[in-house]
Design a protein around this motif. Structure first.
Motif, PDB file in Angstrom:
ATOM      1  N   THR A  45       0.895  -1.220  -0.100  1.00 35.21           N
ATOM      2  CA  THR A  45      -0.019  -0.196   0.215  1.00 35.21           C
ATOM      3  C   THR A  45       0.898   1.251  -0.063  1.00 35.21           C
ATOM      4  O   THR A  45       1.690   1.365   0.734  1.00 35.21           O
ATOM      5  CB  THR A  45      -0.751  -0.068   1.232  1.00 35.21           C
ATOM      6  OG1 THR A  45      -1.721  -1.146   1.196  1.00 35.21           O
ATOM      7  CG2 THR A  45      -1.662   1.274   1.282  1.00 35.21           C
ATOM      8  N   LEU A  46       0.716   2.079  -0.836  1.00 33.92           N
ATOM      9  CA  LEU A  46       1.343   3.406  -0.987  1.00 33.92           C
ATOM     10  C   LEU A  46       1.230   4.123   0.347  1.00 33.92           C
ATOM     11  O   LEU A  46       0.240   4.684   0.589  1.00 33.92           O
ATOM     12  CB  LEU A  46       0.977   4.380  -2.254  1.00 33.92           C
ATOM     13  CG  LEU A  46       1.583   5.680  -2.506  1.00 33.92           C
ATOM     14  CD1 LEU A  46       3.084   5.105  -2.500  1.00 33.92           C
ATOM     15  CD2 LEU A  46       1.129   6.327  -3.503  1.00 33.92           C
ATOM     16  N   GLN A  47       2.260   4.558   1.134  1.00 34.54           N
ATOM     17  CA  GLN A  47       2.058   5.332   2.249  1.00 34.54           C
ATOM     18  C   GLN A  47       3.010   6.730   2.287  1.00 34.54           C
ATOM     19  O   GLN A  47       2.729   7.542   2.922  1.00 34.54           O
ATOM     20  CB  GLN A  47       2.736   4.521   3.326  1.00 34.54           C
ATOM     21  CG  GLN A  47       1.849   3.372   3.466  1.00 34.54           C
ATOM     22  CD  GLN A  47       2.276   2.561   4.540  1.00 34.54           C
ATOM     23  OE1 GLN A  47       3.388   2.907   5.297  1.00 34.54           O
ATOM     24  NE2 GLN A  47       1.832   1.349   5.076  1.00 34.54           N
ATOM     25  N   LYS A  48       4.019   6.655   1.095  1.00 30.78           N
ATOM     26  CA  LYS A  48       4.973   7.893   1.104  1.00 30.78           C
ATOM     27  C   LYS A  48       5.254   8.407  -0.180  1.00 30.78           C
ATOM     28  O   LYS A  48       5.359   7.397  -1.054  1.00 30.78           O
ATOM     29  CB  LYS A  48       6.158   7.592   2.005  1.00 30.78           C
ATOM     30  CG  LYS A  48       7.072   8.649   1.980  1.00 30.78           C
ATOM     31  CD  LYS A  48       8.375   8.309   2.850  1.00 30.78           C
ATOM     32  CE  LYS A  48       9.415   9.297   3.037  1.00 30.78           C
ATOM     33  NZ  LYS A  48      10.583   8.831   3.871  1.00 30.78           N
ATOM     34  N   ASN A  73      -2.780   0.145  -3.760  1.00 31.37           N
ATOM     35  CA  ASN A  73      -1.487  -0.797  -4.110  1.00 31.37           C
ATOM     36  C   ASN A  73      -0.494  -0.138  -4.909  1.00 31.37           C
ATOM     37  O   ASN A  73      -0.829   0.329  -5.971  1.00 31.37           O
ATOM     38  CB  ASN A  73      -2.176  -2.088  -4.552  1.00 31.37           C
ATOM     39  CG  ASN A  73      -1.169  -3.201  -4.715  1.00 31.37           C
ATOM     40  OD1 ASN A  73      -0.396  -3.237  -5.503  1.00 31.37           O
ATOM     41  ND2 ASN A  73      -1.032  -4.033  -3.618  1.00 31.37           N
ATOM     42  N   LEU A  74       0.584  -0.066  -4.635  1.00 30.31           N
ATOM     43  CA  LEU A  74       1.619   0.598  -5.229  1.00 30.31           C
ATOM     44  C   LEU A  74       2.040   0.017  -6.550  1.00 30.31           C
ATOM     45  O   LEU A  74       2.115   0.524  -7.553  1.00 30.31           O
ATOM     46  CB  LEU A  74       3.117   0.216  -4.426  1.00 30.31           C
ATOM     47  CG  LEU A  74       4.353   1.098  -5.085  1.00 30.31           C
ATOM     48  CD1 LEU A  74       4.043   2.374  -5.174  1.00 30.31           C
ATOM     49  CD2 LEU A  74       5.582   0.751  -4.191  1.00 30.31           C
ATOM     50  N   LEU A  75       1.523  -1.468  -6.860  1.00 30.75           N
ATOM     51  CA  LEU A  75       1.863  -1.957  -8.098  1.00 30.75           C
ATOM     52  C   LEU A  75       0.721  -1.799  -9.022  1.00 30.75           C
ATOM     53  O   LEU A  75       0.832  -1.776 -10.247  1.00 30.75           O
ATOM     54  CB  LEU A  75       1.891  -3.575  -8.038  1.00 30.75           C
ATOM     55  CG  LEU A  75       3.368  -3.869  -7.196  1.00 30.75           C
ATOM     56  CD1 LEU A  75       3.195  -5.559  -7.112  1.00 30.75           C
ATOM     57  CD2 LEU A  75       4.417  -3.532  -7.867  1.00 30.75           C
ATOM     58  N   ALA A  76      -0.373  -1.461  -8.395  1.00 29.18           N
ATOM     59  CA  ALA A  76      -1.681  -1.082  -9.150  1.00 29.18           C
ATOM     60  C   ALA A  76      -1.769   0.311  -9.657  1.00 29.18           C
ATOM     61  O   ALA A  76      -2.666   0.647 -10.430  1.00 29.18           O
ATOM     62  CB  ALA A  76      -2.927  -1.767  -8.429  1.00 29.18           C
TER      63      ALA A  76
END
Length: 255
Positions: A45-48, A73-76
């Protein structure tokens, strides 16, 4: 007997082809399943979001663009979508996006560098880059120390991201590029550019002297001018003509 053997052999090859086909389907389904799982796992999960390379563009403006993606989601996350939104900023020349697992995006900004201020008939200053592209001004305070070129353009003709096709401006930018390349140390000494009789003139920020630059040996002629200015007695209302080879010609202010 021979015919029957050939028939059995062909049937055996068909079984291998069928097995290979189903194996490919199995690998594809497995890969799809793994990718689906990775793009939905909470671990990524993108946090930063970190930003580098920006000098004029505020960090907060970049973070505002990326804020809707926080928690995804970072990859999505669609990379091109974010890049296109950042590229809409007039100051951005290029941007690179790097995904850092498990939860970070790094944006590398390549800004357009302002070259001069264009002054409108209303008296407002607008930063312009070396390609005549109008850049966004993010602060009412003029933080960038650059020469000014006064025009008869009005504020409504100046739009960030728009490339101006003004003949006088092109002449000024061409001279500015020459000075940047041939005599960069002289740039801080320029306060204004003027177009007089289709010739670009320079105003010395230190003395107020008007300078007509040389067509050839620009760096040497500017160095000669500085030497004469420091050791001579040039009136600030004078015009210094550097178009004469190896000479610094001082004229009255109305010449």
């Amino acid at each position: 007997m021979e015919l029957n053997k050939g028939t059995r052999k062909r049937r055996g090859n068909s079984r291998y082809y069928l097995f290979f086909f189903f194996a490919l389907i199995g690998v594809a389904l497995l890969g799809t399943g793994i990718w689906f799982g990775l793009t939905h796992i909470d671990l990524f999960t993108l946090q930063k979001v970190t930003v580098i390379g920006n000098e004029a563009i505020p960090d907060t403006l970049i973070y505002k663009i990326t804020q809707p993606y926080i928690g995804m989601n970072l990859l999505a996350i669609p990379t091109e979508d974010i890049k296109n939104k950042v590229m809409n900023l007039s100051r951005v020349k290029d941007v690179k996006l790097h995904k850092r697992l498990p939860s970070t995006i790094k944006l590398e900004i390549n800004e357009r560098k302002a070259a001069i201020y264009l002054k409108t008939i209303e008296g407002d200053l607008h930063p312009i880059d070396s390609e005549a592209v109008v850049l966004m001004k993010y602060s009412p305070i003029y933080k960038e120390d650059m020469p000014i070129y006064s025009t008869y353009l009005s504020n409504h003709q100046i739009k960030p991201g728009h490339k101006l096709k003004n003949v006088g401006l092109q002449q000024v930018l061409q001279l500015h590029k020459r000075i940047t390349k041939e005599a960069p140390d002289f740039l801080p000494q320029i306060s204004e550019y003027y177009l007089i009789d289709k010739t670009v003139n320079i105003i010395d920020a230190k003395t107020g002297t008007r300078i007509i630059p040389a067509q050839e040996d620009l760096a040497k002629q500017l160095a000669r001018y500085q030497f004469v200015q420091e050791n001579g007695n040039i009136n600030k209302n004078s015009v210094v003509d550097l178009r004469y080879k190896n000479q610094v010609v001082v004229k009255a202010g109305n010449k």
